[in-house]
Design a protein around this motif. Structure first.
Motif, mmCIF file in Angstrom:
data_model
loop_
_atom_site.group_PDB
_atom_site.id
_atom_site.type_symbol
_atom_site.label_atom_id
_atom_site.label_comp_id
_atom_site.label_asym_id
_atom_site.label_seq_id
_atom_site.Cartn_x
_atom_site.Cartn_y
_atom_site.Cartn_z
ATOM 1 N N LEU A 4 56.136 -35.920 -18.067
ATOM 2 C CA LEU A 4 55.087 -36.347 -18.443
ATOM 3 C C LEU A 4 55.312 -37.055 -19.153
ATOM 4 N N LEU A 10 46.277 -36.160 -16.986
ATOM 5 C CA LEU A 10 46.431 -35.419 -15.760
ATOM 6 C C LEU A 10 44.888 -35.690 -14.331
ATOM 7 N N ASP A 11 45.545 -35.155 -13.856
ATOM 8 C CA ASP A 11 44.700 -35.646 -12.108
ATOM 9 C C ASP A 11 44.321 -34.003 -11.629
ATOM 10 N N SER A 13 44.014 -31.132 -9.699
ATOM 11 C CA SER A 13 44.534 -30.569 -9.093
ATOM 12 C C SER A 13 46.024 -29.821 -10.364
ATOM 13 N N GLU A 14 46.828 -31.209 -11.248
ATOM 14 C CA GLU A 14 47.724 -30.838 -12.148
ATOM 15 C C GLU A 14 45.799 -29.983 -13.334
ATOM 16 N N GLU A 17 45.726 -26.736 -12.067
ATOM 17 C CA GLU A 17 46.794 -25.996 -12.586
ATOM 18 C C GLU A 17 46.358 -25.111 -13.420
ATOM 19 N N ALA A 85 48.801 -33.875 -21.130
ATOM 20 C CA ALA A 85 49.719 -33.020 -21.214
ATOM 21 C C ALA A 85 49.482 -32.519 -23.087
ATOM 22 N N THR A 88 46.181 -29.653 -22.876
ATOM 23 C CA THR A 88 46.687 -28.595 -22.417
ATOM 24 C C THR A 88 47.246 -28.095 -23.213
#
Length: 106
Positions: A4, A10-11, A13-14, A17, A85, A88
């Motif tokens: 990445l 990030l979408d 779902s990401e 998660e 990313a 996160t």
């Protein structure tokens, strides 16, 4: 699986998660947020100093509001217009920092 780009958004779902491993964090719009309560003001500043070190390592910096012993962290990648990313990863590192300080409350 391709690596990445840290500036790729990030979408949903990401994001969800990633939040499974970051239960103290919550998504608010295009940001990740976490509130921390330290024992007292000096403890809050020690946490913030350690957060600054991790943020510098990533060259990615949180927005922080300090109110006596309460810290309010907001993460977003302004250049990308949302959560990436980098956010996160910084949240994971901040969890390690926060966890290293005793008597910290969620």
């Amino acid at each position: 699986m391709p690596e990445l780009d840290p500036l790729d958004l990030l979408d949903e779902s990401e994001i969800q998660e990633a939040l499974k491993d970051l239960p103290q964090w919550r998504q608010e719009g295009v940001t990740l947020r976490r509130d921390v309560e330290a024992r007292d003001f000096p403890s809050a500043i020690r946490i913030l100093n350690d957060v600054a070190i991790e943020a510098e390592k990533l060259n990615h910096h949180p927005d922080v509001d300090v109110r006596y012993n309460k810290l309010h962290f907001t993460l977003t990648t302004h250049d990308a217009g949302g959560i990436t990313a980098l956010d996160t990863e910084l949240a994971r590192r901040l969890e390690t920092v926060i966890g290293s300080h005793t008597r910290v409350h969620a």
